[in-house]
Design a protein around this motif. Sequence first.
Motif, PDB file in Angstrom:
ATOM      1  N   ARG A   6     -18.885  13.613  10.278  1.00 13.85           N
ATOM      2  CA  ARG A   6     -18.519  12.791  11.578  1.00 13.85           C
ATOM      3  C   ARG A   6     -17.989  11.516  10.955  1.00 13.85           C
ATOM      4  O   ARG A   6     -17.044  10.929  10.943  1.00 13.85           O
ATOM      5  N   TYR A   7     -18.875  10.752   9.920  1.00 11.42           N
ATOM      6  CA  TYR A   7     -18.533   9.550   9.342  1.00 11.42           C
ATOM      7  C   TYR A   7     -17.393   9.650   8.325  1.00 11.42           C
ATOM      8  O   TYR A   7     -16.598   8.671   8.299  1.00 11.42           O
ATOM      9  N   LYS A   8     -17.335  10.757   7.514  1.00  9.51           N
ATOM     10  CA  LYS A   8     -16.124  11.006   6.963  1.00  9.51           C
ATOM     11  C   LYS A   8     -14.890  10.956   7.632  1.00  9.51           C
ATOM     12  O   LYS A   8     -13.660  10.526   7.450  1.00  9.51           O
ATOM     13  N   ASN A   9     -14.757  11.758   8.912  1.00 11.24           N
ATOM     14  CA  ASN A   9     -13.509  11.771   9.829  1.00 11.24           C
ATOM     15  C   ASN A   9     -13.133  10.691  10.399  1.00 11.24           C
ATOM     16  O   ASN A   9     -12.184  10.250  10.472  1.00 11.24           O
ATOM     17  N   LEU A  10     -14.604   9.660  10.566  1.00  7.36           N
ATOM     18  CA  LEU A  10     -14.098   8.287  11.304  1.00  7.36           C
ATOM     19  C   LEU A  10     -13.609   7.573  10.183  1.00  7.36           C
ATOM     20  O   LEU A  10     -12.602   6.786  10.648  1.00  7.36           O
ATOM     21  N   LEU A  11     -14.174   7.523   9.048  1.00  5.55           N
ATOM     22  CA  LEU A  11     -13.459   6.671   7.961  1.00  5.55           C
ATOM     23  C   LEU A  11     -11.790   7.074   7.568  1.00  5.55           C
ATOM     24  O   LEU A  11     -11.198   6.286   7.366  1.00  5.55           O
ATOM     25  N   ARG A  12     -11.669   8.286   7.637  1.00  2.00           N
ATOM     26  CA  ARG A  12     -10.221   8.821   7.462  1.00  2.00           C
ATOM     27  C   ARG A  12      -9.402   8.362   8.276  1.00  2.00           C
ATOM     28  O   ARG A  12      -8.107   8.119   8.172  1.00  2.00           O
ATOM     29  N   ARG A  13      -9.897   8.310   9.967  1.00  4.36           N
ATOM     30  CA  ARG A  13      -8.953   7.983  10.859  1.00  4.36           C
ATOM     31  C   ARG A  13      -8.680   6.477  10.807  1.00  4.36           C
ATOM     32  O   ARG A  13      -7.604   5.890  10.999  1.00  4.36           O
ATOM     33  N   VAL A  14     -10.101   5.814  10.322  1.00  2.00           N
ATOM     34  CA  VAL A  14      -9.692   4.298  10.255  1.00  2.00           C
ATOM     35  C   VAL A  14      -8.637   4.073   9.258  1.00  2.00           C
ATOM     36  O   VAL A  14      -7.820   3.140   9.375  1.00  2.00           O
ATOM     37  N   ILE A  15      -8.804   4.725   8.123  1.00  2.00           N
ATOM     38  CA  ILE A  15      -7.803   4.325   6.795  1.00  2.00           C
ATOM     39  C   ILE A  15      -6.305   4.711   7.463  1.00  2.00           C
ATOM     40  O   ILE A  15      -5.434   4.082   7.070  1.00  2.00           O
ATOM     41  N   ASP A  16      -6.287   5.971   7.988  1.00  2.00           N
ATOM     42  CA  ASP A  16      -4.783   6.394   8.674  1.00  2.00           C
ATOM     43  C   ASP A  16      -4.293   5.221   9.613  1.00  2.00           C
ATOM     44  O   ASP A  16      -3.049   4.879   9.641  1.00  2.00           O
ATOM     45  N   GLU A  17      -5.117   4.702  10.301  1.00  2.00           N
ATOM     46  CA  GLU A  17      -4.434   3.692  11.305  1.00  2.00           C
ATOM     47  C   GLU A  17      -4.187   2.303  10.547  1.00  2.00           C
ATOM     48  O   GLU A  17      -3.461   1.704  10.945  1.00  2.00           O
ATOM     49  N   THR A  18      -5.187   2.088   9.607  1.00  2.00           N
ATOM     50  CA  THR A  18      -4.777   0.726   8.624  1.00  2.00           C
ATOM     51  C   THR A  18      -3.449   1.143   7.988  1.00  2.00           C
ATOM     52  O   THR A  18      -2.576   0.239   7.785  1.00  2.00           O
ATOM     53  N   GLU A  19      -3.215   2.162   7.341  1.00  2.00           N
ATOM     54  CA  GLU A  19      -1.936   2.497   6.566  1.00  2.00           C
ATOM     55  C   GLU A  19      -0.853   2.586   7.526  1.00  2.00           C
ATOM     56  O   GLU A  19       0.408   2.214   7.071  1.00  2.00           O
ATOM     57  N   ASN A  20      -1.070   3.063   8.773  1.00  2.00           N
ATOM     58  CA  ASN A  20       0.007   3.016   9.873  1.00  2.00           C
ATOM     59  C   ASN A  20       0.346   1.695  10.419  1.00  2.00           C
ATOM     60  O   ASN A  20       1.010   1.713  11.474  1.00  2.00           O
ATOM     61  N   TYR A  21      -0.593   0.507  10.037  1.00  2.00           N
ATOM     62  CA  TYR A  21      -0.295  -0.709  10.625  1.00  2.00           C
ATOM     63  C   TYR A  21      -0.687  -0.996  11.999  1.00  2.00           C
ATOM     64  O   TYR A  21      -0.331  -1.773  12.694  1.00  2.00           O
ATOM     65  N   LYS A  22      -1.476   0.073  12.380  1.00  3.53           N
ATOM     66  CA  LYS A  22      -2.253  -0.003  13.942  1.00  3.53           C
ATOM     67  C   LYS A  22      -3.271  -1.115  13.825  1.00  3.53           C
ATOM     68  O   LYS A  22      -3.679  -1.460  14.954  1.00  3.53           O
ATOM     69  N   ILE A  23      -3.901  -1.006  12.738  1.00  2.98           N
ATOM     70  CA  ILE A  23      -5.003  -1.989  12.364  1.00  2.98           C
ATOM     71  C   ILE A  23      -4.378  -2.961  11.368  1.00  2.98           C
ATOM     72  O   ILE A  23      -4.202  -2.546  10.333  1.00  2.98           O
ATOM     73  N   LYS A  24      -4.335  -4.199  11.787  1.00  2.00           N
ATOM     74  CA  LYS A  24      -3.529  -5.017  11.053  1.00  2.00           C
ATOM     75  C   LYS A  24      -4.524  -6.063  10.360  1.00  2.00           C
ATOM     76  O   LYS A  24      -3.982  -7.013   9.709  1.00  2.00           O
ATOM     77  N   SER A  25      -5.800  -6.485  10.794  1.00  6.76           N
ATOM     78  CA  SER A  25      -6.251  -7.378  10.042  1.00  6.76           C
ATOM     79  C   SER A  25      -7.847  -6.751   9.853  1.00  6.76           C
ATOM     80  O   SER A  25      -8.387  -5.890  10.488  1.00  6.76           O
ATOM     81  N   SER A  26      -8.680  -7.337   8.985  1.00  2.88           N
ATOM     82  CA  SER A  26      -9.907  -7.061   8.444  1.00  2.88           C
ATOM     83  C   SER A  26     -11.057  -7.116   9.862  1.00  2.88           C
ATOM     84  O   SER A  26     -11.812  -6.423   9.922  1.00  2.88           O
TER      85      SER A  26
END
Length: 53
Positions: A6-26
């Motif tokens: 579950r944590y691995k999937n969560l981190l994968r989704r967060v990384i994807d969102e960051t790479e796609n600029y949906k998450i723009k700041s720390s």
Amino acid sequence: MGEQERYKNLLRRVIDETENYKIKSSQELIQTLIKELSNPREEKSIHPQNAVK
């Protein structure tokens, strides 16, 4: 699903969102992680605009 998976999937989704600029700041990243970890039963997609403020 195991906790590690579950944590691995969560981190994968967060990384994807960051790479796609949906998450723009720390700050958005941390808020998103807090929100996702605070609601462990919810398997929703990540929405940084709805993160804990």
